[in-house]
Scaffold this active site. Structure first.
Site, PDB file in Angstrom:
ATOM      1  N   TRP A 156       0.837  -1.210   0.000  1.00 41.98           N
ATOM      2  CA  TRP A 156       0.000   0.000   0.000  1.00 41.98           C
ATOM      3  C   TRP A 156       0.866   1.253   0.000  1.00 41.98           C
ATOM      4  O   TRP A 156       1.681   1.451   0.891  1.00 41.98           O
ATOM      5  CB  TRP A 156      -0.921  -0.001   1.227  1.00 41.98           C
ATOM      6  CG  TRP A 156      -1.954  -1.081   1.131  1.00 41.98           C
ATOM      7  CD1 TRP A 156      -3.162  -0.993   0.511  1.00 41.98           C
ATOM      8  CD2 TRP A 156      -1.855  -2.422   1.645  1.00 41.98           C
ATOM      9  NE1 TRP A 156      -3.830  -2.194   0.601  1.00 41.98           N
ATOM     10  CE2 TRP A 156      -3.057  -3.083   1.293  1.00 41.98           C
ATOM     11  CE3 TRP A 156      -0.889  -3.119   2.365  1.00 41.98           C
ATOM     12  CZ2 TRP A 156      -3.296  -4.417   1.629  1.00 41.98           C
ATOM     13  CZ3 TRP A 156      -1.120  -4.440   2.706  1.00 41.98           C
ATOM     14  CH2 TRP A 156      -2.321  -5.083   2.328  1.00 41.98           C
ATOM     15  N   HIS A 190      -7.179   1.442   2.612  1.00 43.66           N
ATOM     16  CA  HIS A 190      -8.261   0.489   2.336  1.00 43.66           C
ATOM     17  C   HIS A 190      -9.326   0.624   3.423  1.00 43.66           C
ATOM     18  O   HIS A 190      -9.121   1.360   4.407  1.00 43.66           O
ATOM     19  CB  HIS A 190      -7.735  -0.962   2.236  1.00 43.66           C
ATOM     20  CG  HIS A 190      -6.843  -1.389   3.364  1.00 43.66           C
ATOM     21  ND1 HIS A 190      -6.209  -2.601   3.402  1.00 43.66           N
ATOM     22  CD2 HIS A 190      -6.470  -0.767   4.519  1.00 43.66           C
ATOM     23  CE1 HIS A 190      -5.496  -2.715   4.500  1.00 43.66           C
ATOM     24  NE2 HIS A 190      -5.628  -1.632   5.191  1.00 43.66           N
ATOM     25  N   ARG A 216      -4.483   6.211  -2.191  1.00 44.75           N
ATOM     26  CA  ARG A 216      -3.158   5.626  -2.381  1.00 44.75           C
ATOM     27  C   ARG A 216      -2.242   6.594  -3.113  1.00 44.75           C
ATOM     28  O   ARG A 216      -2.656   7.236  -4.081  1.00 44.75           O
ATOM     29  CB  ARG A 216      -3.241   4.297  -3.119  1.00 44.75           C
ATOM     30  CG  ARG A 216      -3.945   3.275  -2.230  1.00 44.75           C
ATOM     31  CD  ARG A 216      -3.770   1.862  -2.612  1.00 44.75           C
ATOM     32  NE  ARG A 216      -4.737   1.070  -1.840  1.00 44.75           N
ATOM     33  CZ  ARG A 216      -5.061  -0.177  -2.104  1.00 44.75           C
ATOM     34  NH1 ARG A 216      -4.497  -0.802  -3.131  1.00 44.75           N
ATOM     35  NH2 ARG A 216      -5.940  -0.815  -1.361  1.00 44.75           N
ATOM     36  N   GLN A 230     -13.925   1.758  -1.853  1.00 43.71           N
ATOM     37  CA  GLN A 230     -14.022   0.312  -1.647  1.00 43.71           C
ATOM     38  C   GLN A 230     -15.292  -0.024  -0.882  1.00 43.71           C
ATOM     39  O   GLN A 230     -15.894   0.836  -0.255  1.00 43.71           O
ATOM     40  CB  GLN A 230     -12.827  -0.199  -0.817  1.00 43.71           C
ATOM     41  CG  GLN A 230     -11.511  -0.201  -1.572  1.00 43.71           C
ATOM     42  CD  GLN A 230     -10.396  -0.874  -0.772  1.00 43.71           C
ATOM     43  OE1 GLN A 230     -10.418  -0.876   0.464  1.00 43.71           O
ATOM     44  NE2 GLN A 230      -9.419  -1.420  -1.472  1.00 43.71           N
ATOM     45  N   VAL A 273      -5.645 -12.000   6.210  1.00 39.91           N
ATOM     46  CA  VAL A 273      -6.497 -13.184   5.996  1.00 39.91           C
ATOM     47  C   VAL A 273      -5.614 -14.423   5.817  1.00 39.91           C
ATOM     48  O   VAL A 273      -4.469 -14.331   5.397  1.00 39.91           O
ATOM     49  CB  VAL A 273      -7.403 -13.023   4.743  1.00 39.91           C
ATOM     50  CG1 VAL A 273      -8.551 -12.072   5.021  1.00 39.91           C
ATOM     51  CG2 VAL A 273      -6.606 -12.588   3.532  1.00 39.91           C
ATOM     52  N   ALA A 327     -13.625 -12.151   5.235  1.00 34.54           N
ATOM     53  CA  ALA A 327     -13.605 -10.717   4.908  1.00 34.54           C
ATOM     54  C   ALA A 327     -13.377 -10.582   3.416  1.00 34.54           C
ATOM     55  O   ALA A 327     -12.786 -11.461   2.787  1.00 34.54           O
ATOM     56  CB  ALA A 327     -12.499 -10.014   5.679  1.00 34.54           C
TER      57      ALA A 327
HETATM   58  N1  PHE Z   1      -7.980  -4.508   1.851  1.00 31.85           N
HETATM   59  C1  PHE Z   1      -7.575  -5.254   0.678  1.00 31.85           C
HETATM   60  C2  PHE Z   1      -7.062  -4.286  -0.370  1.00 31.85           C
HETATM   61  O1  PHE Z   1      -7.331  -3.125  -0.286  1.00 31.85           O
HETATM   62  C3  PHE Z   1      -8.709  -6.083   0.106  1.00 31.85           C
HETATM   63  C4  PHE Z   1      -9.121  -7.171   1.035  1.00 31.85           C
HETATM   64  C5  PHE Z   1     -10.119  -6.957   1.978  1.00 31.85           C
HETATM   65  C6  PHE Z   1      -8.518  -8.397   0.969  1.00 31.85           C
HETATM   66  C7  PHE Z   1     -10.497  -7.966   2.835  1.00 31.85           C
HETATM   67  C8  PHE Z   1      -8.904  -9.424   1.800  1.00 31.85           C
HETATM   68  C9  PHE Z   1      -9.893  -9.213   2.717  1.00 31.85           C
HETATM   69  O2  PHE Z   1      -6.362  -4.656  -1.282  1.00 31.85           O
END
Ligand code: PHE
Length: 359
Positions: A156, A190, A216, A230, A273, A327
């Site tokens: 990120w 995010h 970003r 998002q 995750v 998630a």
């Molecule tokens: N937060 C991640 C992204 O911005 C996306 C994501 C959310 C992945 C939840 C897994 C679980 O790239």
């Protein structure tokens, strides 16, 4: 003598009623009333002249004739002015002219897609939750199993915020050396930090979505913007699992694109995750045969997902042995681009009316 007075009265009466006449038809009936060949009031006076003495005739005759002319010209004047007024009215109100269009705004495509997404998830019993755009280092990264100085942070590109907290440069430097910088604020990269914020405040089972703006620090091109949106999803319970995820997400996409479609899960990596997944849907344009939208693969990559990492549960104060959950995070612009066939993400923020008026 009496005829004298009659003519005077007749004159007043005639001129007054002509002045008050509202249209050509009433003028005509006034003409008949005063000058009509048989029953006209002035005509009757003129006709009776023959019974008068010469002296009377000489006096009344010219008066009556003058009045006749006066009435005639009053009638024609009035008629002209009535006609002019009605022409003016017609010029002012053109009944054939198309009406003026009421200027109405419409929803930005991102707003309407977000609304639609909210409605679908609400109907699947998800709650809608929001969180701050200026986020702490802790929630955006640490609590999501992305420790300081860990290479995963490079996933990120981040806008860091300089905080004006009243400390002098010297004080900040001192603190930086001793405590390693303290808590810094950033523009969230995010919507995932809201996972932890929500879990800290709520007991499972629950299922939520979190729509919101993210940022970003990167170069823009047709598919990247520094500012985009998002929708995060989180479901936690005793045995919320990937089969549940698969059902929910397929149902969601089918309702959003209003057609039956397959989904495909591929292994991927996100620090928060385990296992991590990338979700593809069958191309909504070609149905999987291959086209320019799916770059001939038949699939569209639409979101990251996975089972919530035990460290994230720990950060939220849960015991990961008691719970599990999934998630996911999807990019709103990406979904809107697929749905409306929009070729360049920058169009959303261009302010170009030619773009915006299509929705
Ligand atoms: N937060 C991640 C992204 O911005 C996306 C994501 C959310 C992945 C939840 C897994 C679980 O790239």
């Amino acid at each position: 003598m009496t005829k004298d007075i009659d003519i005077k009265r007749l004159r007043e009466d005639a001129l007054k009623s002509i002045k008050a006449a509202a249209d050509a038809a009433s003028l005509e009936s006034l003409r008949v009333k005063f000058l009509g060949r048989k029953e006209g009031e002035l005509t009757k006076i003129l006709r009776s002249l023959k019974d008068f003495s010469i002296a009377e005739k000489k006096k009344i005759g010219p008066l009556a004739n003058a009045l006749r002319q006066e009435i005639e010209s009053a009638l024609s004047e009035k008629l002209k002015s009535l006609q002019a007024a009605s022409h003016k009215l017609q010029a002012d109100i053109d009944l054939t002219r198309p009406g003026r269009k009421v200027q109405r705004g419409s929803l930005h495509p991102l707003t309407s897609v977000e609304k639609e997404i909210r409605e679908i998830f609400k109907s699947l019993n998800f709650s809608v939750v929001e969180g701050p755009e200026a986020e702490s280092d802790y929630y955006n990264f640490d609590a999501l199993n992305i420790p300081k100085d860990h290479p995963a942070r490079d996933m990120w590109d981040t806008f860091w915020l300089r905080q004006n907290d009243g400390r002098t440069k010297e004080q900040k430097n001192k603190r930086t050396k001793r405590q390693g910088g303290g808590e810094r604020l950033l523009l969230r990269t995010h919507t995932s930090p809201v996972q932890v914020r929500y879990m800290e405040q709520h007991k499972p089972p629950f299922q939520i979505i979190v729509p919101g703006r993210v940022f970003r620090y990167e170069a823009t091109d047709a598919s990247h913007e520094t500012n985009f949106h998002q929708v995060e999803g989180l479901m936690v319970g005793k045995d919320a699992n990937l089969a549940n995820f698969k059902f929910v997400i397929r149902e969601f996409f089918q309702r959003l694109f209003k057609r039956k479609l397959s989904i495909r899960l591929r292994p991927s990596y996100f620090p928060f995750v385990e296992p991590g997944l990338e979700v593809d849907i069958q191309c909504v344009k070609c149905g999987g045969n291959g086209c320019n939208i799916c770059k001939n693969s038949g699939w569209l990559e639409v979101m990251g997902a996975g089972m919530v990492h035990p460290r994230v549960f720990e950060a939220a104060g849960y015991n990961p042995r008691d719970l599990q959950g999934f998630a996911f995070g999807l990019g709103l612009e990406r979904i809107a681009m697929i749905k409306y066939n929009i070729p360049d993400i920058r169009l959303f923020y261009s302010g170009d009316l030619r773009f915006i008026k299509q929705f």
